[in-house]
Enzyme design. Structure first.
Site, PDB file in Angstrom:
ATOM      1  N   TRP A  23      13.044 -11.674  23.423  1.00  0.00           N
ATOM      2  CA  TRP A  23      14.174 -12.601  23.573  1.00  0.00           C
ATOM      3  C   TRP A  23      14.426 -13.355  22.276  1.00  0.00           C
ATOM      4  O   TRP A  23      15.572 -13.558  21.872  1.00  0.00           O
ATOM      5  CB  TRP A  23      13.947 -13.561  24.739  1.00  0.00           C
ATOM      6  CG  TRP A  23      13.879 -12.857  26.065  1.00  0.00           C
ATOM      7  CD1 TRP A  23      12.825 -12.821  26.919  1.00  0.00           C
ATOM      8  CD2 TRP A  23      14.905 -12.057  26.685  1.00  0.00           C
ATOM      9  NE1 TRP A  23      13.125 -12.050  28.027  1.00  0.00           N
ATOM     10  CE2 TRP A  23      14.394 -11.584  27.906  1.00  0.00           C
ATOM     11  CE3 TRP A  23      16.212 -11.704  26.312  1.00  0.00           C
ATOM     12  CZ2 TRP A  23      15.144 -10.760  28.767  1.00  0.00           C
ATOM     13  CZ3 TRP A  23      16.950 -10.901  27.160  1.00  0.00           C
ATOM     14  CH2 TRP A  23      16.415 -10.430  28.372  1.00  0.00           C
TER      15      TRP A  23
ATOM     16  N   ASP B 254      15.237 -21.982  23.785  1.00  0.00           N
ATOM     17  CA  ASP B 254      15.516 -21.148  24.950  1.00  0.00           C
ATOM     18  C   ASP B 254      14.413 -21.458  25.969  1.00  0.00           C
ATOM     19  O   ASP B 254      13.258 -21.103  25.757  1.00  0.00           O
ATOM     20  CB  ASP B 254      15.485 -19.664  24.537  1.00  0.00           C
ATOM     21  CG  ASP B 254      15.661 -18.709  25.725  1.00  0.00           C
ATOM     22  OD1 ASP B 254      15.707 -19.177  26.880  1.00  0.00           O
ATOM     23  OD2 ASP B 254      15.737 -17.484  25.474  1.00  0.00           O
TER      24      ASP B 254
ATOM     25  N   LYS C 226      15.483 -17.642  36.468  1.00  0.00           N
ATOM     26  CA  LYS C 226      14.024 -17.587  36.455  1.00  0.00           C
ATOM     27  C   LYS C 226      13.403 -18.731  37.267  1.00  0.00           C
ATOM     28  O   LYS C 226      12.430 -18.542  37.948  1.00  0.00           O
ATOM     29  CB  LYS C 226      13.479 -17.645  35.020  1.00  0.00           C
ATOM     30  CG  LYS C 226      14.119 -16.657  34.051  1.00  0.00           C
ATOM     31  CD  LYS C 226      13.678 -15.230  34.250  1.00  0.00           C
ATOM     32  CE  LYS C 226      14.580 -14.234  33.536  1.00  0.00           C
ATOM     33  NZ  LYS C 226      14.692 -14.408  32.092  1.00  0.00           N
TER      34      LYS C 226
HETATM   35  C1  LIG Z   1      15.511 -13.646  30.998  1.00  0.00           C
HETATM   36  C2  LIG Z   1      15.520 -14.301  29.688  1.00  0.00           C
HETATM   37  C3  LIG Z   1      16.652 -14.263  28.858  1.00  0.00           C
HETATM   38  C4  LIG Z   1      17.909 -13.497  29.203  1.00  0.00           C
HETATM   39  O1  LIG Z   1      18.693 -14.216  30.063  1.00  0.00           O
HETATM   40  P1  LIG Z   1      20.131 -13.653  30.521  1.00  0.00           P
HETATM   41  O2  LIG Z   1      20.617 -14.806  31.363  1.00  0.00           O
HETATM   42  O3  LIG Z   1      19.902 -12.404  31.291  1.00  0.00           O
HETATM   43  O4  LIG Z   1      20.945 -13.436  29.319  1.00  0.00           O
HETATM   44  C5  LIG Z   1      16.595 -14.946  27.667  1.00  0.00           C
HETATM   45  N1  LIG Z   1      15.495 -15.620  27.293  1.00  0.00           N
HETATM   46  C6  LIG Z   1      14.393 -15.663  28.054  1.00  0.00           C
HETATM   47  C7  LIG Z   1      13.200 -16.425  27.599  1.00  0.00           C
HETATM   48  C8  LIG Z   1      14.362 -15.017  29.284  1.00  0.00           C
HETATM   49  O5  LIG Z   1      13.280 -15.050  30.050  1.00  0.00           O
END
Ligand SMILES: *Cc1c(COP(=O)(O)O)cnc(C)c1O
Length: 356
Positions: free
Chosen positions: A99, A166, A190
């Protein structure tokens, strides 16, 4: 049989949040219409949006000067919106997994990208330390929880430049000192709600500092000005997020949530560490409280498929590790009850005694 939901995302949500969403789909607060069929401009939806924003601010003690947005496009669209809005010349990124790499890749469209450190040498099994953040960078980007590898930055780091995080997979799992960040963002799917909504916490004064023109939809100032309703927001996911936030509040807030998460993770990590068959993949100091990755020791490697099958037959769902790590991954997000962790541990013990 009872299912124990260890899915990495979309993933388990508080049962009460799901039940209240189901009710709102049939009839929102007794208004005689579904949340699916009312205007986002209606006072009924505005109240939902306002409550979601207010709860987010309250639970994370978000200071003055920050805005909370609920947008579409997932965390992945933020990978591009962040540099679009904030990168003038150079940005710094900490490379802790796939990511983080995807985020850095988008920034390269807008300027120089300085990877201050990477843990790619050991398949991202640890969080790098002792790196220097360039003071001339427009911002420093981190991924606090690396969902695939089960590593996590557990503290709010000090950064000499705007810190952007993030937090897709560990938002609201612990208290965060928001004042240390210029921006925090993530996909809801998540730890917060269903797929389809992205949360953004942004300090307003960092915006408007780049020269380039920004398309309206990609400019954070548009969404701030319009209260996340420049276009039609993902109404239903926002409703569920609001319900999840209410559940966290009723439970005692994020400090309480963190205690529960630590207790759950300790149970499973202790079981892995004391097992003769299983072993963890992440370095101990960097271990995530949200995604617990483990494999079988070399001498038992050939039993991984059999354990997978055994676990499945005992109600475990979603414990297959990501293909880039292999083995197993148990996601122990906020909503996962301790009983599920205990059930997985029992399953591991039973398999071990039957197979060694
Ligand atoms: C799942 C995830 C993403 C991607 O998220 P999307 O909403 O599918 O774009 C980005 N960063 C992390 C840390 C993730 O776990």
């Amino acid at each position: 049989m009872k299912k124990h939901n260890f899915n990495a995302g979309p993933s388990i949500l508080p049962r009460v949040a799901i039940e209240n969403t189901a009710k709102a789909v049939l009839d929102l607060n007794g208004i005689g219409m579904s949340i699916l069929e009312i205007s986002h401009r209606s006072k009924d939806f505005q109240a939902i949006m306002d409550e979601a924003v207010a709860l987010f601010k309250e639970l994370l003690h978000i200071p003055e000067g920050y805005q909370v947005l609920f947008l579409g496009g997932g965390a992945s669209l933020q990978f591009c919106m962040i540099p679009f809005n904030m990168l003038n010349k150079k940005a710094a990124y900490l490379e802790t997994g796939v990511w983080a790499k995807k985020a850095a890749k988008e920034a390269k469209f807008f300027g120089d990208v300085n990877i201050v450190a990477t843990s790619s040498d050991k398949n991202f099994s640890y969080i790098p330390k002792g790196y220097a953040i360039p003071t001339d960078a427009d911002y420093f980007h981190i991924t606090t929880n690396n969902t695939i590898y089960g590593t996590e930055i557990h503290t709010d780091i000090d950064s000499p430049v705007n810190l952007v995080a993030d937090m897709s997979s560990d938002i609201l799992s612990r208290p965060v000192d928001v004042s240390k960040y210029a921006m925090i963002y993530g996909g809801a799917q998540k730890n917060l709600g269903p797929a389809g909504v992205t949360f953004v916490i942004v300090r307003e004064d960092i915006l408007g500092k780049v020269e380039r023109p920004i398309p309206t939809m990609l400019d954070y100032r548009t969404h701030i000005k319009e209260g996340s309703m420049f276009n039609t927001p993902p109404c239903l996911p926002i409703f569920t997020v609001k319900e999840t936030l209410k559940w966290i509040k009723e439970l005692g807030g994020v400090a309480e949530m963190q205690k529960i998460n630590i207790a759950k993770a300790n149970l499973l990590y202790n079981a892995i560490d004391s097992s003769k068959m299983f072993t963890g993949t992440a370095e101990k100091e960097s271990r995530s409280l949200m995604n617990i990755c483990f494999v079988m020791k070399d001498e038992y490697k050939d039993k991984e498929d059999a354990f997978m099958e055994f676990a499945k037959n005992n109600g475990m769902v979603g414990i297959k590790g990501h293909r880039s790590v292999g083995g197993f991954r148990a996601s122990t997000y906020n909503a996962l009850p301790k009983e599920s962790v205990e059930a997985l541990i029992q399953c591991m013990k039973d398999f071990e005694s039957q197979n060694s």
